[in-house]
Scaffold this active site. Sequence first.
Site, short mmCIF file in Angstrom:
data_model
loop_
_atom_site.label_atom_id
_atom_site.label_comp_id
_atom_site.label_asym_id
_atom_site.label_seq_id
_atom_site.Cartn_x
_atom_site.Cartn_y
_atom_site.Cartn_z
CD GLN A 237 -2.92 -1.06 2.38
OE1 GLN A 237 -3.12 -2.09 2.99
NE2 GLN A 237 -3.50 0.08 2.72
NE ARG A 384 -13.78 0.60 3.39
CZ ARG A 384 -14.18 0.08 2.24
NH1 ARG A 384 -14.17 -1.21 2.08
NH2 ARG A 384 -14.58 0.84 1.26
#
Length: 806
Positions: A237, A384
């Site tokens: 990421q 998240r």
Amino acid sequence: MNEMTVTREEREAKLEGMGCKRKRVEDIRFTQGKGNYVDDVKLPGMLHGDFVRSPHPHARIKSIDKDKALKVPGVLAVLTAEDLKSVNLAWMPTLAGDVQMVLADDKVLFQNQEVAFVVATDRYAADDGINAVEVEYEALPVLIDPFHSMDPDAPVLREDIKDKKDGAHGPRKHPNHIFEWTVGDKDLTDAAFRKAEVTIKELISYHRTHPSPLETCQCVCSFDKVKGELTIWGTFQAPHVIRTVVALISKIPEHKIHVISPDIGGGFGNKVGAYPGYICSAVASIVTGKPVKWVEDRIENLTSTSFARDYHMTTEIAATKEGMVTGLRVHVLADHGAFDACADPSKWPAGFFNIVTGSYDFPTAHLAVDGVYTNKAPGGVAYRCSFRVTEAAYCIERGMNILAQKLGMDPVELRLKNFIRPEQFPYHSALGWEYDSGDYHTAIKKMMETVDYAGLRREQAEKRDAFKRGETREIMGLGVSFFTEIVGAGPSKNCDILGIAMFDSCEIRLHPTGAGIARMGTKSQGQGHETTWAQIIATELGIPADDIMIEEGNTDTAPYGLGTYGSRSTPVAGAAIAMAARKVKAKAQMIAAYMLEVHEDDLEWDIDGFRVKGLPERFKSMKDICWAAYNAPPPGMEPGLEAVSYYDPPNMTYPFGAYLCVMDIDVDTGVYKVRRFYALDDCGTRINPMIIEGQVHGGLTEAFAIAMGQEIRYDNDGNVVTGSFMDFFMPTAVETPHWETDFTVTPSPHHPIGAKGVGESPNVGGVPAFSNAVNDAFSFLGSTHIQMPHDFWRNWQAAKNLGVIA
Ligand code: CDP
């Protein structure tokens, strides 16, 4: 272009800029099987690595015998901690300032910990090799319950630091203690509680769960001995951070490390940190001179790479009889597992948990967090979520409902009384944040009107009466949640990871024919950046989004940035995109002025080009300007039309939302049904409403999973009992409720386009909405708080504990 033949609306529509429901361009390849994921990388002579893992959660390693494994056909090498010590890589730094074993060194500290790395010509041979490695263990006492971590007789887990007196954030209280972090005014808060007319106190636990992206963590490492260069394709990421960390620990110069994140099948925080698989694959490639691939399987992903949450929050609220909150006191026991591998900015060991005052105007608050070790997998990642915001939102949203129940007040009424008012923004919270903008009253009122909140409460009251009369066995819950998030880390002066400052970047290069390429320091894992980033450029520069190619994830070409997690991409890279575009536009204006033979100040921007003020027919489109930038620039001006922006945000952005879950529960079976779920999100300026809706649907589905069943559970002996999708709740379309979405728009005053993040909001706001619905359903039966996850079994147990069923 003959601009007079098309209307302004047609010119704007052609751009597909901000506000347009542009279809996702990346889906063309994803829906046709043409994505390029790490496992699609196949290099000549590539080898495969896989781990021998510990069946024990806590054990001394007496010996590792690799002789038999090395005789297995196809097995080329077996790496252990001893091998890694020769290159000083037996341990690696974690993102939280701790160290973590790459391969078990002397002992293992959690079940499925990496013990040895087998390298073979294919995955099957590697697996045979794993089975042939003989490890002798001596089991040690196991510590699973974080509430016993600091008992005087608790087994010492981290013998490597048992005598270390200070952690990264102050003195350690016990060999299993990691840190204590306190924020806020203790004396003032204690005084508020002494004076309070009403108080509540509840242990609110947010259980251990896991991001479990569809694609697991994986990499291919290829070391070129001749050039001394290491290329890593990985599910990262944050590719630039990985490159810098690899350079620091391997001593390979940073320019000789190429990190490439190709397409990624979901990240959700799982793919931020560094894992033993990456180090072992790189070392194996250096040792063998061949590329080495490592691909985690599902069980490995769930049981060894980063978990999320495991926060146990003792929550106290002080208030007046009328329901005005006067103080908040929270103590968190944070279970970090065997190594502190949280991915939080260095200054914030509990992430942004001090947003725990939520959307409410608390005059004073105090927070203390104790991090402890247990024999569980390391992690503590933001699933998240923006660095523990999810835990904070759950804590305060449950707390407010418990207070409402004690006061006999409707939970919406209590919220309305205590919301930060629009005129208070920018708002300074008692725990140190400056909220940029918000209009909470408008949002919750829109929610109440849309769902007919008063009507739903009337229906609930009737159902409760019917239940009491024995006419139904179904109870009804209304789960209200109003969350405020904090997304978009930096600013770099406050936020860094391992000293690497948090900002983001964009480089835009326009080509002579009016098309262009733009690169960012972020990396989409499914959020649709290729679609939305081009929309920002389209609006800013008047070039159709279809004519802009977006590229992310290659450290050789992308400008340095801190990557994508915690909904930081829009607040930070989104701002960098607008700023880079504005630099390009400033040069374009000079070129247009030269072309139109006027002063720059005599020009005005008009959708897709510059026009002479008051002379509408004298116009140059960006397409014309791009051509001129290369082929006929003004005398003395460098040719070309490109710019780069490194954007260090002045503050974070504070999206918010009002959610409502309507749930029916059958007390005899515990079976629940989500009858309705309404989600209003305010993420400031909306770049692509369709993508926002998709993000909200996905985030709500994950929130539903977490609140209603998804859990990483250990038995008392330290065995993971939810290590596969057979036991770890992964909702399909069958279980997933229908989502109703809505919005208000309160732009961020400091963001160049007024946008805030949205990707994680539905997870942050969704979990308390589900949990409040279950708790609201049971509340009239005398229950105050039922711990998550609220699966059928726990609902049934709750009904039993409340004496509703025999
Ligand atoms: O950092 P991450 O991409 O996970 O989260 P985000 O910044 O919230 O963006 C998620 C997706 O929603 C991106 O494609 C954004 O461009 C889009 N988005 C939007 O269209 N408008 C906003 N105000 C915020 C996000």
